[in-house]
Write an enzyme that holds these catalytic residues in place. Structure first.
Site, short mmCIF file in Angstrom:
data_model
loop_
_atom_site.label_atom_id
_atom_site.label_comp_id
_atom_site.label_asym_id
_atom_site.label_seq_id
_atom_site.Cartn_x
_atom_site.Cartn_y
_atom_site.Cartn_z
N GLU A 19 30.23 26.50 82.15
CA GLU A 19 29.77 27.39 83.38
C GLU A 19 28.39 27.77 83.66
O GLU A 19 28.05 27.46 84.56
CB GLU A 19 31.08 28.09 83.59
CG GLU A 19 31.01 28.74 85.17
CD GLU A 19 32.18 29.63 85.24
OE1 GLU A 19 32.20 30.27 86.60
OE2 GLU A 19 33.10 29.72 84.69
N TYR A 20 28.02 28.41 82.70
CA TYR A 20 26.64 29.13 82.87
C TYR A 20 25.53 27.98 82.65
O TYR A 20 24.81 28.11 83.74
CB TYR A 20 26.54 29.82 81.40
CG TYR A 20 24.95 30.29 81.44
CD1 TYR A 20 24.92 31.45 81.77
CD2 TYR A 20 24.00 29.54 80.85
CE1 TYR A 20 23.74 32.26 81.75
CE2 TYR A 20 22.68 30.24 80.84
CZ TYR A 20 22.53 31.52 81.20
OH TYR A 20 21.08 31.96 81.30
N LYS A 60 23.00 22.78 65.87
CA LYS A 60 22.67 24.03 66.48
C LYS A 60 23.99 25.26 66.35
O LYS A 60 25.05 25.21 66.93
CB LYS A 60 22.67 23.67 68.09
CG LYS A 60 22.39 25.03 69.03
CD LYS A 60 22.37 24.60 70.52
CE LYS A 60 21.92 25.82 71.55
NZ LYS A 60 22.96 26.85 71.50
N ARG A 81 16.13 38.59 69.40
CA ARG A 81 15.35 37.93 70.23
C ARG A 81 15.07 38.76 71.60
O ARG A 81 14.01 38.75 72.15
CB ARG A 81 16.06 36.38 70.87
CG ARG A 81 15.69 35.77 71.98
CD ARG A 81 16.41 34.78 72.63
NE ARG A 81 16.35 33.74 72.03
CZ ARG A 81 17.14 32.69 72.16
NH1 ARG A 81 18.25 32.67 73.17
NH2 ARG A 81 17.14 31.57 71.68
N CYS A 100 39.20 42.39 100.87
CA CYS A 100 39.60 43.66 101.53
C CYS A 100 38.63 44.17 102.15
O CYS A 100 37.49 44.47 101.43
CB CYS A 100 40.31 44.43 100.30
SG CYS A 100 40.63 45.97 100.75
#
EC number: 6.5.1.2
Length: 689
Positions: free
Chosen positions: A42-43, A123, A144, A431
């Site tokens: 999805e990302y 990976k 990172r 809402c």
């Protein structure tokens, strides 16, 4: 998602803004909180949609575009470490054609007639790290982070079994990069221990590794079964070897763990054969992998290829298809978000997919339930691509029981019982009860204190929920009077469950610290629908100061045409977003709350700073055939130096670089008296920038 080919410029602008905010939130959850909110697939879909929009509308690329960034901004509890060479992420290839395109781009960019050898390796689904050695002694270990600045985890890295603290026969300065991970069986054992100790279980091995590395107490890290592989030499790799395969041989000789499962491919066929081998055998590996990494083996060719904003051109990651499982849909619950949007969530019979137990899946919107004909007690197919939240792909209609129950879309809010508003164009149900809706109020306070808004550390989901339940806060303003209320109360916060003297002291300190806030952050913290970080910055740039901002918003409430037109003319603020701004400031309570916040906060005026170079923002056109470099390489270099590369010559063009057989563009440049240089002059120019 809308069809990119049919989308209008205004729609693209709005969608790019939404994607930037969404992806930034997902990055923060993944890289900083170690808590992924969406699956890899999805990302990747969102990220690729963003790229396609930017390719179609390059003039709409945002300053905070996901395509320019890696990871997420680091948290504050660890010291910062700046990477000498950025730790960039890899572009993705999802099928064989994507890989062929990658190989073709290399040939075209470098003007090669033959296949350049490609190094292939698994990976690993772990946590990226950098380790620096000076005179052979490990001095710094870092995450990172955002790719440019990471967190100092030296003490924690030193606890990993067989990680060298000292090495011989290496340069005075050495950097290695790699992946830290937890094996599948170790992960299951760790979760069993967590459960026995009454602690939360980890979602997957990557989360467990990330959480273990980010412990302030390294003795906790030492108890975790962390392992590692190195795969790069960072800033120093080309001092050690001339190619990737040689580098790994050298690093192994130094005592580092390398992944022996690799392949130096001399053809596309060998690449695909290695990919199929790993895909077939991935379940037999002791650790999780989610694809294969391909990179040019020759470092000299890597140098020529260079980088784009967030990826190296010389490497890509060929992702494995998502893992499919089947389970039973037990029920559908509904969550109410900050802006009132209702999202259905599938509650599932727990199922293990790829070593991870899954019991929930987002359904995105209510139309998806109808479109897939999902019913309670159905057996559904799940797709998982290495993360926590999977996607329901469909129903196994052959196994549908006779007693399934259809889901009735709610007519009233499950939090405040007010009538719901349905907007077909957004495919959502909302809402509109605003702050009077407990669920919205809770999410709004959570947004207000979040990292990219007011950044109040110590007010996480559980803490906000606790403070609201105890009646200690009911809106963002109450947060700043919490200490005063606590001091005058007999029931002290530090004596309540889940709190202590130190945590309360730190919370009050962080609340006080947050009172100094920039105008863009403050506007973003307000939680106006469709006003993400980028649009908050646009508004801050336009109005300059808090006083001017609130004055103009009050004028907007009176239907003042000038302010309406001013906002409508802002690049990035379309009609739809303007309606959202008007709706927000039409609520009297919102204006009153903002004014009271303005009285106690120090909201800094907007200031914009940019680094300048001689090519920054210059419009450059390349025409004709360049003798020694490809057009792609020339364009990449220009953009790296801050220039904007255009395809046609106009009166706005600053520079034309003309090669052999330059035609009409060169002629037009001469007519417009635009500066013209050849390739040799261009190479001299960029060397001196």
């Amino acid at each position: 998602m809308q069809n990119i080919d049919l989308i209008s410029e205004e729609e693209a602008q709005k969608l790019l803004e939404e994607l930037a905010d969404k992806i930034a939130a997902y990055n923060h959850a993944y890289y900083i909180e170690d808590n992924p909110l969406v699956s890899d697939s999805e990302y990747d879909q969102l990220f690729n949609t963003n790229l396609k929009l930017e390719q179609k509308f390059p003039h709409l690329i945002l300053e905070n575009s996901p395509s320019k960034k890696v990871g997420a901004k680091i948290a504050n509890k660890f010291a910062k470490v700046t990477h000498q060479v950025p730790m960039l992420s890899l572009s993705n290839a999802f099928d064989e054609q994507d890989v062929r395109d990658f190989v073709d781009r290399i040939k075209i960019f470098l003007r090669l007639n033959e296949f350049a050898p490609i190094f292939c390796e698994p990976k690993i689904d772990g946590v990226s790290f950098s380790a620096v050695y000076k005179h052979g002694v490990l001095t710094t270990g870092a995450t990172r982070g955002d790719g440019y600045v990471g967190e100092d985890i030296t003490a924690n890295i030193k606890t990993i079994k067989n990680f060298p603290h000292k090495i011989d026969n290496v340069p005075e300065f050495l950097e290695v990069r790699g992946e830290i991970y937890i094996e599948k069986q170790d992960f299951l054992n760790l979760n069993k221990e967590q459960e026995e100790q009454g602690k939360d279980k980890f979602a997957n091995p990557r989360n467990a590794a990330a959480g273990s590395l980010r412990q302030l107490d390294s003795s906790i890290t030492a108890k975790r079964p962390l392992k590692y592989f190195v795969y790069s030499g960072g800033v120093t790799e080309q001092n050690l070897a001339s190619s990737q395969d040689q580098l790994l041989t050298k690093l192994k000789e130094c005592g580092f763990n390398i992944n022996e499962i690799s392949k130096l491919a001399s053809s596309e066929e060998e690449i695909f054969a290695f990919y199929e081998y790993l895909k077939t055998n991935r379940e037999n590996l002791p650790y999780e992998i989610d694809g294969v990494v391909y990179k040019l083996n020759d470092f000299a060719l890597q140098n020529r290829m260079g980088f784009i904003a967030r990826n190296p051109r010389f490497a890509t990651a060929h992702k494995f298809p998502a893992i499919i499982g089947q389970t039973k849909l037990l029920s559908i619950t509904v969550q109410v978000g900050r802006t009132g949007t209702l999202t259905p969530v599938a509650e599932l019979e727990p199922i293990e997919i790829g070593g991870v137990t899954v019991s929930r899946a987002t359904l995105h919107n209510f139309q998806e339930i109808a479109r897939k004909d999902l019913r309670i007690k159905d057996y559904v197919f799940l797709q998982r691509a290495g993360d926590v939240i999977p996607k329901i792909m469909g129903v196994d209609f052959d196994k549908r029981p006779n007693d399934t129950e259809t889901f009735d879309t709610p007519l009233f809010c499950l939090s405040c019982n007010s009538k719901l508003h349905y907007t077909p164009e957004d495919i959502i149900i909302r809402c509109d009860n605003g702050l009077n809706c407990p669920a919205q109020n809770y999410e709004r306070i959570r947004h207000f204190v979040s990292k990219n808004a007011m950044d109040i550390e110590g007010l996480g989901r559980k803490q906000v929920e606790f403070l609201i339940d105890k009646g200690l806060i009911s809106n963002p303003l109450d947060i700043f009077f919490l200490k005063e209320k606590n001091d005058s109360s007999l029931a002290k916060l530090e004596n309540m469950d889940g709190w202590g003297k130190k945590s309360v002291e730190n919370l009050f300190k962080n609340i006080e610290k947050s009172k100094n806030v920039s105008l863009p952050r403050f506007i973003y913290a307000l939680g106006i629908r469709h006003i993400g970080e980028q649009n908050a910055k646009l508004l801050a740039r336009e109005f300059g100061s808090y006083n001017n901002f609130i004055a103009q918003m009050e004028l907007l409430r009176t239907n003042e045409p000038d302010i309406y037109q001013k906002l409508n003319n802002l690049e990035g603020i379309g009609d739809k977003i303007l309606v959202d701004i008007i709706d927000f400031f039409d609520v009297k309570e919102n204006i009153e709350l903002i004014k009271k916040l303005g009285e106690i906060l120090n909201i800094e005026d907007y200031k914009e700073t940019r680094e300048q170079s001689s090519l920054t923002d210059k419009i450059v056109v390349f025409t004709g055939s360049l003798p020694t470099i490809s057009r792609a390489e020339a364009k990449a270099t220009a953009e790296k130096l801050g220039a904007k590369v255009a395809v046609g010559v106009s009166s706005n063009t600053d520079l034309v670089v003309a090669g052999v057989d330059a035609g009409s563009k060169l002629k037009k440049a001469k007519e417009l008296n635009i500066k013209i240089i050849d390739e040799e002059e261009w190479l001299t120019l960029i060397k001196n920038v």
